[in-house]
Write a protein that holds these residues in place. Sequence first.
Motif, short mmCIF file in Angstrom:
data_model
loop_
_atom_site.label_atom_id
_atom_site.label_comp_id
_atom_site.label_asym_id
_atom_site.label_seq_id
_atom_site.Cartn_x
_atom_site.Cartn_y
_atom_site.Cartn_z
N TYR A 43 87.91 88.31 -16.00
CA TYR A 43 88.29 88.54 -14.34
C TYR A 43 89.36 89.35 -14.44
CZ TYR A 43 90.01 87.11 -9.74
OH TYR A 43 90.06 86.88 -8.43
N GLY A 61 80.71 88.36 1.33
CA GLY A 61 80.88 87.05 0.81
C GLY A 61 81.65 86.19 1.97
N VAL A 90 95.05 80.66 -3.75
CA VAL A 90 94.53 79.77 -2.40
C VAL A 90 93.38 78.97 -3.00
CG1 VAL A 90 93.75 80.45 -0.30
CG2 VAL A 90 94.45 82.22 -1.66
N GLN A 144 83.43 87.39 -8.15
CA GLN A 144 82.92 86.26 -9.13
C GLN A 144 84.18 86.33 -10.21
OE1 GLN A 144 78.86 86.16 -10.61
NE2 GLN A 144 77.96 86.45 -8.39
N ASP A 173 73.24 90.33 -0.90
CA ASP A 173 73.83 89.92 -2.16
C ASP A 173 74.40 91.40 -2.88
OD1 ASP A 173 74.10 89.97 -5.10
OD2 ASP A 173 72.37 88.90 -5.34
N VAL A 174 75.68 91.53 -2.86
CA VAL A 174 76.40 92.88 -2.93
C VAL A 174 75.99 93.68 -4.42
CG1 VAL A 174 78.32 92.39 -1.37
CG2 VAL A 174 78.58 91.71 -3.79
N ASN A 177 85.15 91.48 -0.15
CA ASN A 177 85.72 90.37 -0.55
C ASN A 177 85.00 89.57 -1.70
OD1 ASN A 177 87.09 87.51 0.19
ND2 ASN A 177 85.13 87.04 0.51
N THR A 237 90.44 77.55 -2.87
CA THR A 237 89.09 77.91 -2.33
C THR A 237 88.08 77.35 -3.53
OG1 THR A 237 89.09 79.94 -3.23
CG2 THR A 237 89.48 79.92 -1.32
N ARG A 260 75.39 85.98 0.78
CA ARG A 260 73.82 85.63 0.11
C ARG A 260 73.04 85.15 0.90
NH1 ARG A 260 75.16 85.43 -6.00
NH2 ARG A 260 76.89 83.91 -5.64
N LYS A 313 89.23 93.19 -12.43
CA LYS A 313 90.09 93.61 -11.12
C LYS A 313 91.11 94.63 -11.45
CE LYS A 313 89.06 90.06 -8.12
NZ LYS A 313 88.10 90.50 -7.19
N LEU A 373 87.87 82.55 1.34
CA LEU A 373 88.58 83.55 2.23
C LEU A 373 87.71 84.36 3.06
CD1 LEU A 373 91.01 84.78 -0.82
CD2 LEU A 373 91.48 82.88 1.23
N1 LIG Z 1 91.30 81.94 -4.39
C1 LIG Z 1 92.14 82.58 -5.01
O1 LIG Z 1 93.20 81.81 -5.59
C2 LIG Z 1 92.13 84.11 -5.37
C3 LIG Z 1 93.31 84.77 -5.98
C4 LIG Z 1 93.24 86.12 -6.27
C5 LIG Z 1 92.17 86.85 -5.72
N2 LIG Z 1 91.08 86.17 -5.06
C6 LIG Z 1 89.93 86.95 -4.43
O2 LIG Z 1 89.71 86.82 -3.21
C7 LIG Z 1 88.34 86.98 -3.09
C8 LIG Z 1 87.46 85.83 -2.33
O3 LIG Z 1 87.90 84.74 -3.31
P1 LIG Z 1 87.50 83.07 -2.76
O4 LIG Z 1 88.76 82.43 -3.15
O5 LIG Z 1 87.25 82.95 -1.41
O6 LIG Z 1 86.18 82.75 -3.85
P2 LIG Z 1 85.06 81.86 -3.52
O7 LIG Z 1 85.35 80.77 -2.40
O8 LIG Z 1 84.37 81.67 -4.81
O9 LIG Z 1 84.11 82.94 -2.72
C9 LIG Z 1 83.63 83.96 -3.32
C10 LIG Z 1 82.67 84.67 -2.43
O10 LIG Z 1 81.90 85.66 -3.09
C11 LIG Z 1 80.54 85.42 -2.91
N3 LIG Z 1 79.98 86.13 -3.76
C12 LIG Z 1 79.68 86.11 -5.20
N4 LIG Z 1 78.64 86.66 -5.74
C13 LIG Z 1 78.19 87.42 -4.71
C14 LIG Z 1 77.25 88.52 -4.63
N5 LIG Z 1 76.56 89.00 -5.63
N6 LIG Z 1 76.84 88.88 -3.45
C15 LIG Z 1 77.50 88.30 -2.34
N7 LIG Z 1 78.49 87.56 -2.35
C16 LIG Z 1 78.83 87.19 -3.58
C17 LIG Z 1 80.37 84.21 -2.67
O11 LIG Z 1 79.21 83.71 -2.24
P3 LIG Z 1 78.14 82.65 -2.39
O12 LIG Z 1 78.55 81.46 -1.69
O13 LIG Z 1 76.94 83.06 -2.10
O14 LIG Z 1 78.40 82.39 -3.96
C18 LIG Z 1 81.59 83.59 -2.00
O15 LIG Z 1 81.30 83.64 -0.72
C19 LIG Z 1 87.77 87.20 -4.21
O16 LIG Z 1 87.55 88.85 -4.37
C20 LIG Z 1 88.90 86.77 -5.23
O17 LIG Z 1 88.57 87.44 -6.54
C21 LIG Z 1 91.00 84.83 -4.89
#
Ligand SMILES: NC(=O)c1ccc[n+]([C@@H]2O[C@H](COP(=O)([O-])OP(=O)(O)OC[C@H]3O[C@@H](n4cnc5c(N)ncnc54)[C@H](OP(=O)(O)O)[C@@H]3O)[C@@H](O)[C@H]2O)c1
Length: 225
Positions: free
Chosen positions: A147, A9, A180, A81, A53-54, A78, A182, A34, A151, A14
């Motif tokens: 979610y 991802g 964060v 969804q 695609d994981v 990382n 994002t 992806r 997790k 992140l």
């Molecule tokens: N942001 C927060 O506040 C927060 C808080 C707690 C935990 N987290 C965790 O931190 C991690 C990163 O989250 P983020 O905030 O960076 O979210 P994000 O901006 O929504 O990014 C999620 C990433 O996962 C990828 N992804 C989704 N489905 C996929 C699949 N089938 N195969 C490959 N890649 C896939 C997305 O790729 P595409 O671009 O292709 O969709 C994107 O790169 C996640 O595990 C999330 O649960 C985030």
Amino acid sequence: MASTVFITGAGKGLGLEFARQYAQAGWRVIATCRAPDKSSELQALGVETHPLDVADFDAVSALAKTLRGTPIDLLLSNAAQFGEAQDFGQVDMEDWATVLRVDVMAPLALAQSFVDHVAQSPGRVMAFLSSRMGSIADNGSGGFYIYRTAKTALNMLVKNLAVDLEPRGIVAVALHPGWVKTDMGGPNAPLEPPVSVAGLRTVLSRITDRDTGKFYGYDGVEIPW
Ligand SMILES: NC(=O)c1ccc[n+]([C@@H]2O[C@H](COP(=O)([O-])OP(=O)(O)OC[C@H]3O[C@@H](n4cnc5c(N)ncnc54)[C@H](OP(=O)(O)O)[C@@H]3O)[C@@H](O)[C@H]2O)c1
């Protein structure tokens, strides 16, 4: 020799920030997402990219074969969804199944496919982006069925990997990045990705065998399961 990090991802959010910071720190970065061609920010880093695609477990296994013989010091799971409708009485079951596939099953597929790569590296760390929302002990507000359960299941997966991979010298940890800004965290989140990722990199740089099976925040504080 430079350490190697493998990231899922990595096209945005992140994952992209991890790729940026580890590249800047001189690591070999294997960035997967992806559609690498569609992320100009990832392309601009000039790191090695692979489409992945994981949720496509055959593709995960095929990439592991392509990279056979490449030691991976840090496997960073990382990609995840969040899910759509998930209040009590409104949970979309198909969406839940999709999220469980991406957030729980895919991290295990990744660990199973890349265990030899990690075992043959000096670093030997598998880190999984989880969330405080998956903590049962911390849940005082309910909701978010999709979610939270994903997790929580991921956290059990991490604990299991810590036990099962200990004989191979592999450390498995769950990480909470904070809330964060994002696409997932939204515009009201208080933390910027560079701050969260810098904190998580510090946590990861201090990981030892004693930390396996633990759950850490970006500030280094241990989170109860
Ligand atoms: N942001 C927060 O506040 C927060 C808080 C707690 C935990 N987290 C965790 O931190 C991690 C990163 O989250 P983020 O905030 O960076 O979210 P994000 O901006 O929504 O990014 C999620 C990433 O996962 C990828 N992804 C989704 N489905 C996929 C699949 N089938 N195969 C490959 N890649 C896939 C997305 O790729 P595409 O671009 O292709 O969709 C994107 O790169 C996640 O595990 C999330 O649960 C985030």
